[in-house]
Design a protein around this motif. Structure first.
Motif, PDB file in Angstrom:
ATOM      1  N   MET A 126       4.607  39.331  29.395  1.00 34.85           N
ATOM      2  CA  MET A 126       5.068  38.495  30.725  1.00 34.85           C
ATOM      3  C   MET A 126       4.497  39.714  31.758  1.00 34.85           C
ATOM      4  O   MET A 126       4.880  40.783  31.955  1.00 34.85           O
ATOM      5  N   ASN A 127       3.879  39.048  32.609  1.00 38.71           N
ATOM      6  CA  ASN A 127       3.189  39.752  33.957  1.00 38.71           C
ATOM      7  C   ASN A 127       4.206  39.666  34.984  1.00 38.71           C
ATOM      8  O   ASN A 127       4.681  38.751  35.678  1.00 38.71           O
ATOM      9  N   ALA A 128       4.839  40.903  35.399  1.00 33.89           N
ATOM     10  CA  ALA A 128       5.891  41.155  36.411  1.00 33.89           C
ATOM     11  C   ALA A 128       5.245  41.049  37.739  1.00 33.89           C
ATOM     12  O   ALA A 128       4.638  41.615  38.100  1.00 33.89           O
ATOM     13  N   PRO A 129       6.072  40.295  38.537  1.00 39.37           N
ATOM     14  CA  PRO A 129       5.718  40.257  40.071  1.00 39.37           C
ATOM     15  C   PRO A 129       5.886  41.578  40.710  1.00 39.37           C
ATOM     16  O   PRO A 129       6.671  42.346  40.594  1.00 39.37           O
ATOM     17  N   ASP A 130       5.274  41.525  41.856  1.00 41.30           N
ATOM     18  CA  ASP A 130       5.539  42.615  42.670  1.00 41.30           C
ATOM     19  C   ASP A 130       6.483  42.543  43.917  1.00 41.30           C
ATOM     20  O   ASP A 130       6.418  43.231  45.033  1.00 41.30           O
ATOM     21  N   TYR A 131       7.179  41.572  43.899  1.00 40.94           N
ATOM     22  CA  TYR A 131       8.419  41.175  44.851  1.00 40.94           C
ATOM     23  C   TYR A 131       9.582  41.281  44.364  1.00 40.94           C
ATOM     24  O   TYR A 131       9.638  41.100  42.928  1.00 40.94           O
ATOM     25  N   PRO A 132      10.833  41.229  45.043  1.00 37.33           N
ATOM     26  CA  PRO A 132      11.906  41.030  44.362  1.00 37.33           C
ATOM     27  C   PRO A 132      12.147  39.879  43.579  1.00 37.33           C
ATOM     28  O   PRO A 132      11.816  38.759  44.081  1.00 37.33           O
ATOM     29  N   VAL A 133      12.901  39.916  42.406  1.00 38.10           N
ATOM     30  CA  VAL A 133      13.268  38.745  41.730  1.00 38.10           C
ATOM     31  C   VAL A 133      14.587  39.050  41.270  1.00 38.10           C
ATOM     32  O   VAL A 133      15.261  39.823  41.394  1.00 38.10           O
ATOM     33  N   ARG A 134      15.184  37.773  40.722  1.00 39.87           N
ATOM     34  CA  ARG A 134      16.563  37.331  40.463  1.00 39.87           C
ATOM     35  C   ARG A 134      16.574  37.603  38.766  1.00 39.87           C
ATOM     36  O   ARG A 134      15.560  37.256  37.846  1.00 39.87           O
ATOM     37  N   VAL A 135      17.369  38.623  38.259  1.00 36.84           N
ATOM     38  CA  VAL A 135      17.173  38.916  36.682  1.00 36.84           C
ATOM     39  C   VAL A 135      18.425  39.330  36.214  1.00 36.84           C
ATOM     40  O   VAL A 135      19.302  39.733  37.084  1.00 36.84           O
ATOM     41  N   ARG A 136      18.725  39.118  34.894  1.00 37.65           N
ATOM     42  CA  ARG A 136      20.084  39.480  34.470  1.00 37.65           C
ATOM     43  C   ARG A 136      19.870  39.574  33.058  1.00 37.65           C
ATOM     44  O   ARG A 136      18.525  39.519  32.300  1.00 37.65           O
ATOM     45  N   TYR A 137      20.602  40.472  32.278  1.00 34.56           N
ATOM     46  CA  TYR A 137      20.595  40.441  30.731  1.00 34.56           C
ATOM     47  C   TYR A 137      20.539  39.098  30.038  1.00 34.56           C
ATOM     48  O   TYR A 137      20.965  37.942  30.250  1.00 34.56           O
ATOM     49  N   ARG A 138      19.736  39.133  29.012  1.00 31.11           N
ATOM     50  CA  ARG A 138      19.576  38.198  28.117  1.00 31.11           C
ATOM     51  C   ARG A 138      20.913  37.812  27.482  1.00 31.11           C
ATOM     52  O   ARG A 138      21.609  38.697  27.176  1.00 31.11           O
ATOM     53  N   SER A 139      21.233  36.714  26.928  1.00 34.12           N
ATOM     54  CA  SER A 139      22.214  36.133  26.187  1.00 34.12           C
ATOM     55  C   SER A 139      22.356  37.118  24.940  1.00 34.12           C
ATOM     56  O   SER A 139      21.132  37.050  24.272  1.00 34.12           O
ATOM     57  N   GLY A 140      23.472  37.445  24.510  1.00 31.09           N
ATOM     58  CA  GLY A 140      23.675  38.211  23.329  1.00 31.09           C
ATOM     59  C   GLY A 140      23.347  39.760  23.493  1.00 31.09           C
ATOM     60  O   GLY A 140      23.659  40.341  22.529  1.00 31.09           O
ATOM     61  N   VAL A 141      22.942  40.294  24.653  1.00 30.41           N
ATOM     62  CA  VAL A 141      22.592  41.927  24.916  1.00 30.41           C
ATOM     63  C   VAL A 141      23.791  42.268  25.091  1.00 30.41           C
ATOM     64  O   VAL A 141      24.025  43.369  24.745  1.00 30.41           O
ATOM     65  N   VAL A 142      24.542  41.656  25.934  1.00 31.09           N
ATOM     66  CA  VAL A 142      25.735  42.301  26.655  1.00 31.09           C
ATOM     67  C   VAL A 142      26.761  40.880  26.646  1.00 31.09           C
ATOM     68  O   VAL A 142      26.560  40.049  26.480  1.00 31.09           O
ATOM     69  N   GLY A 143      27.995  41.379  26.929  1.00 31.17           N
ATOM     70  CA  GLY A 143      29.061  40.551  27.066  1.00 31.17           C
ATOM     71  C   GLY A 143      28.792  39.351  28.432  1.00 31.17           C
ATOM     72  O   GLY A 143      28.160  39.723  29.243  1.00 31.17           O
ATOM     73  N   GLU A 144      29.299  38.275  28.262  1.00 31.21           N
ATOM     74  CA  GLU A 144      29.078  37.400  29.382  1.00 31.21           C
ATOM     75  C   GLU A 144      29.428  37.779  30.621  1.00 31.21           C
ATOM     76  O   GLU A 144      28.892  37.656  31.732  1.00 31.21           O
ATOM     77  N   ALA A 145      30.448  38.505  30.885  1.00 28.80           N
ATOM     78  CA  ALA A 145      30.900  38.995  32.124  1.00 28.80           C
ATOM     79  C   ALA A 145      29.849  40.076  32.851  1.00 28.80           C
ATOM     80  O   ALA A 145      29.916  40.240  33.905  1.00 28.80           O
ATOM     81  N   LYS A 146      29.119  40.629  32.057  1.00 22.99           N
ATOM     82  CA  LYS A 146      28.198  41.696  32.410  1.00 22.99           C
ATOM     83  C   LYS A 146      26.802  40.989  32.652  1.00 22.99           C
ATOM     84  O   LYS A 146      25.813  41.637  33.139  1.00 22.99           O
ATOM     85  N   ARG A 147      26.737  39.693  32.580  1.00 21.68           N
ATOM     86  CA  ARG A 147      25.240  38.980  32.844  1.00 21.68           C
ATOM     87  C   ARG A 147      25.189  38.570  34.038  1.00 21.68           C
ATOM     88  O   ARG A 147      24.987  37.206  34.118  1.00 21.68           O
ATOM     89  N   VAL A 148      25.494  39.377  35.070  1.00 17.00           N
ATOM     90  CA  VAL A 148      25.350  38.930  36.476  1.00 17.00           C
ATOM     91  C   VAL A 148      24.054  38.898  36.805  1.00 17.00           C
ATOM     92  O   VAL A 148      23.126  39.884  36.267  1.00 17.00           O
ATOM     93  N   VAL A 149      23.692  38.390  37.920  1.00 19.86           N
ATOM     94  CA  VAL A 149      22.072  38.147  38.387  1.00 19.86           C
ATOM     95  C   VAL A 149      21.778  39.166  39.436  1.00 19.86           C
ATOM     96  O   VAL A 149      22.562  39.320  40.488  1.00 19.86           O
ATOM     97  N   HIS A 150      21.023  40.189  39.387  1.00 23.13           N
ATOM     98  CA  HIS A 150      20.675  41.255  40.087  1.00 23.13           C
ATOM     99  C   HIS A 150      19.456  40.814  41.108  1.00 23.13           C
ATOM    100  O   HIS A 150      18.450  40.143  40.385  1.00 23.13           O
ATOM    101  N   ILE A 151      19.356  41.199  42.120  1.00 27.10           N
ATOM    102  CA  ILE A 151      18.161  41.429  42.965  1.00 27.10           C
ATOM    103  C   ILE A 151      17.311  42.625  42.466  1.00 27.10           C
ATOM    104  O   ILE A 151      17.872  43.700  42.874  1.00 27.10           O
ATOM    105  N   ALA A 152      15.939  42.319  42.008  1.00 23.39           N
ATOM    106  CA  ALA A 152      15.534  43.743  41.448  1.00 23.39           C
ATOM    107  C   ALA A 152      13.876  43.586  41.678  1.00 23.39           C
ATOM    108  O   ALA A 152      13.247  42.488  41.904  1.00 23.39           O
TER     109      ALA A 152
END
Length: 86
Positions: A1-27
């Motif tokens: 995946m070619n990552a953009p050079d501007y802020p994006v919304r990103v979170r952990y993929r399903s199964g990596v952490v519990g659902e409570a930690k899958r919040v959407v970050h501005i990154a």
């Protein structure tokens, strides 16, 4: 995946952490494919998913920092609460 050079919304993929930690970050994308959130959380590119719509619970720390950085004064120069005259 070619990552953009501007802020994006990103979170952990399903199964990596519990659902409570899958919040959407501005990154921002980092060299190597990782992401760094406004809240300073670093997500490995392999553990992250990009969010294209307004989905998921937002990271409150990222939201607060984004709001603080985007304060806009109105045309009267309002920068705080106004007193109600009596």
């Amino acid at each position: 995946m070619n990552a953009p050079d501007y802020p994006v919304r990103v979170r952990y993929r399903s199964g990596v952490v519990g659902e409570a930690k899958r919040v959407v970050h501005i990154a921002m994308s980092l060299p190597g494919g990782d992401f760094l959130g406004l809240c300073e959380l670093r997500l490995a590119g392999a553990d992250a998913e990009l969010i294209s719509d307004l989905l998921g619970m937002p990271c409150m720390a990222c939201t607060r920092l984004l709001a603080m950085r985007s304060r806009v004064q109105d045309s009267a120069g309002f920068a705080g609460p106004r007193e109600v005259g009596g």
